[in-house]
Write an enzyme that holds these catalytic residues in place. Structure first.
Site, PDB file in Angstrom:
ATOM      1  N   THR A  55       0.834  -1.208   0.000  1.00 28.92           N
ATOM      2  CA  THR A  55       0.000   0.000   0.000  1.00 28.92           C
ATOM      3  C   THR A  55       0.864   1.251   0.000  1.00 28.92           C
ATOM      4  O   THR A  55       1.828   1.346   0.754  1.00 28.92           O
ATOM      5  CB  THR A  55      -0.883   0.001   1.264  1.00 28.92           C
ATOM      6  OG1 THR A  55      -1.552  -1.243   1.306  1.00 28.92           O
ATOM      7  CG2 THR A  55      -1.885   1.131   1.239  1.00 28.92           C
ATOM      8  N   GLY A  78      -4.331   6.602  -2.038  1.00 30.09           N
ATOM      9  CA  GLY A  78      -5.733   6.904  -2.324  1.00 30.09           C
ATOM     10  C   GLY A  78      -6.667   6.758  -1.135  1.00 30.09           C
ATOM     11  O   GLY A  78      -7.875   6.990  -1.266  1.00 30.09           O
ATOM     12  N   GLN A  79      -6.122   6.383   0.042  1.00 34.18           N
ATOM     13  CA  GLN A  79      -6.994   6.236   1.201  1.00 34.18           C
ATOM     14  C   GLN A  79      -7.659   7.572   1.512  1.00 34.18           C
ATOM     15  O   GLN A  79      -7.079   8.623   1.250  1.00 34.18           O
ATOM     16  CB  GLN A  79      -6.191   5.795   2.447  1.00 34.18           C
ATOM     17  CG  GLN A  79      -5.593   4.418   2.343  1.00 34.18           C
ATOM     18  CD  GLN A  79      -4.191   4.460   1.764  1.00 34.18           C
ATOM     19  OE1 GLN A  79      -3.885   5.282   0.904  1.00 34.18           O
ATOM     20  NE2 GLN A  79      -3.342   3.566   2.212  1.00 34.18           N
ATOM     21  N   GLU A  80      -8.828   7.491   2.106  1.00 36.27           N
ATOM     22  CA  GLU A  80      -9.615   8.712   2.325  1.00 36.27           C
ATOM     23  C   GLU A  80      -8.799   9.805   3.017  1.00 36.27           C
ATOM     24  O   GLU A  80      -8.823  10.970   2.620  1.00 36.27           O
ATOM     25  CB  GLU A  80     -10.858   8.369   3.141  1.00 36.27           C
ATOM     26  CG  GLU A  80     -11.993   9.291   2.810  1.00 36.27           C
ATOM     27  CD  GLU A  80     -13.271   8.900   3.533  1.00 36.27           C
ATOM     28  OE1 GLU A  80     -13.400   7.724   3.935  1.00 36.27           O
ATOM     29  OE2 GLU A  80     -14.104   9.794   3.698  1.00 36.27           O
ATOM     30  N   LEU A  82      -5.717  10.280   2.934  1.00 36.47           N
ATOM     31  CA  LEU A  82      -4.611  10.792   2.104  1.00 36.47           C
ATOM     32  C   LEU A  82      -5.107  11.631   0.925  1.00 36.47           C
ATOM     33  O   LEU A  82      -4.345  12.384   0.328  1.00 36.47           O
ATOM     34  CB  LEU A  82      -3.757   9.627   1.576  1.00 36.47           C
ATOM     35  CG  LEU A  82      -3.023   8.807   2.643  1.00 36.47           C
ATOM     36  CD1 LEU A  82      -2.269   7.643   2.011  1.00 36.47           C
ATOM     37  CD2 LEU A  82      -2.039   9.681   3.429  1.00 36.47           C
TER      38      LEU A  82
END
Ligand code: G3D
Ligand code: MG
Length: 194
Positions: A55, A78-80, A82
């Site tokens: 990741t 792409g995590q929320e 980030l």
């Protein structure tokens, strides 16, 4: 004399450099796509095994020299939590690649929401856009005919910029790894591979 030679060397060696942002939700396949592109376009680059790709937290950078230009790819997490960092890179970007996990129907609304927020940014006005419907190798995934109309709902935000939606599998290499980039009205590059 040294200065002159140095200047000449710099002139000969210089390449036009462009920054390409790779965005999309976490798990969409951004890093896998960048590895596939690097493998395709970089001589002697073997590429990282997909199982070794972890990741992305923060930023993963890739460089490809092609057709006399240098493309610097910025693959962002792409995590929320980030996604709020994405806009820090907008002002410097010359092209956008937005990657969608076509096998994850449940998260398509989240992906579309992140896309809309991104494409609404004034800093990205006119920046060419390539939307990749990734993971086409997965049975029952959404085909490009299904993905395209969803993102076309944002046509008013996309505006008149160059825009394409393409089906790919970053993992298997299905589809053309394609970069269609017109950086400004004078400079246009189309790089298409089989
Ligand atoms: P991200 O950088 O957008 O977060 P990654 O996504 O490149 O890390 O990929 C996330 C997972 O999706 C990885 O699987 C990766 O192998 C897989 N993946 C990426 N592209 C494709 C594709 O085209 N087809 C298929 N089937 N899988 C893909 P793991 O299991 O390591 O989490
Ligand atoms: Mg990643």
């Amino acid at each position: 004399m040294y200065t002159l030679l140095h200047g000449l060397y710099k002139y000969i060696a210089q390449k036009d450099e462009y920054c390409v942002l790779i965005l999309g939700l976490d798990n969409a396949g951004k890093t896998t796509y960048l590895e596939a592109a690097k493998t395709k376009f970089t001589k002697n680059y073997k590429g990282m095994k997909p199982s070794k790709i972890t990741t992305t937290v923060g930023l993963n950078i890739g460089k490809i020299d092609i057709a006399g230009i240098r493309l610097n790819f910025w693959d962002l997490g792409g995590q929320e939590e980030l996604q709020s960092l994405w806009d820090k890179y907008y002002a410097e970007s010359h092209a956008l690649i937005y990657i969608v996990d076509s096998s994850d129907r449940d998260r398509i609304p989240d992906s579309k929401e992140a896309f809309d927020k991104m494409i609404s940014s004034n800093c990205l006005n006119g920046v060419p856009l390539l939307v990749l419907a990734n993971k086409q190798d997965i049975p029952d995934c959404m085909g490009v005919r299904e993905v395209k109309p969803i993102f076309n709902q944002s046509a008013h935000l996309i505006g008149r910029r160059d825009c394409m939606v393409m089906p790919v599998s970053a993992l298997t290499g299905y589809g053309k790894i394609i970069l269609v980039i017109s950086f400004d009205k004078f400079t246009s590059h189309s790089i298409v591979t089989d």
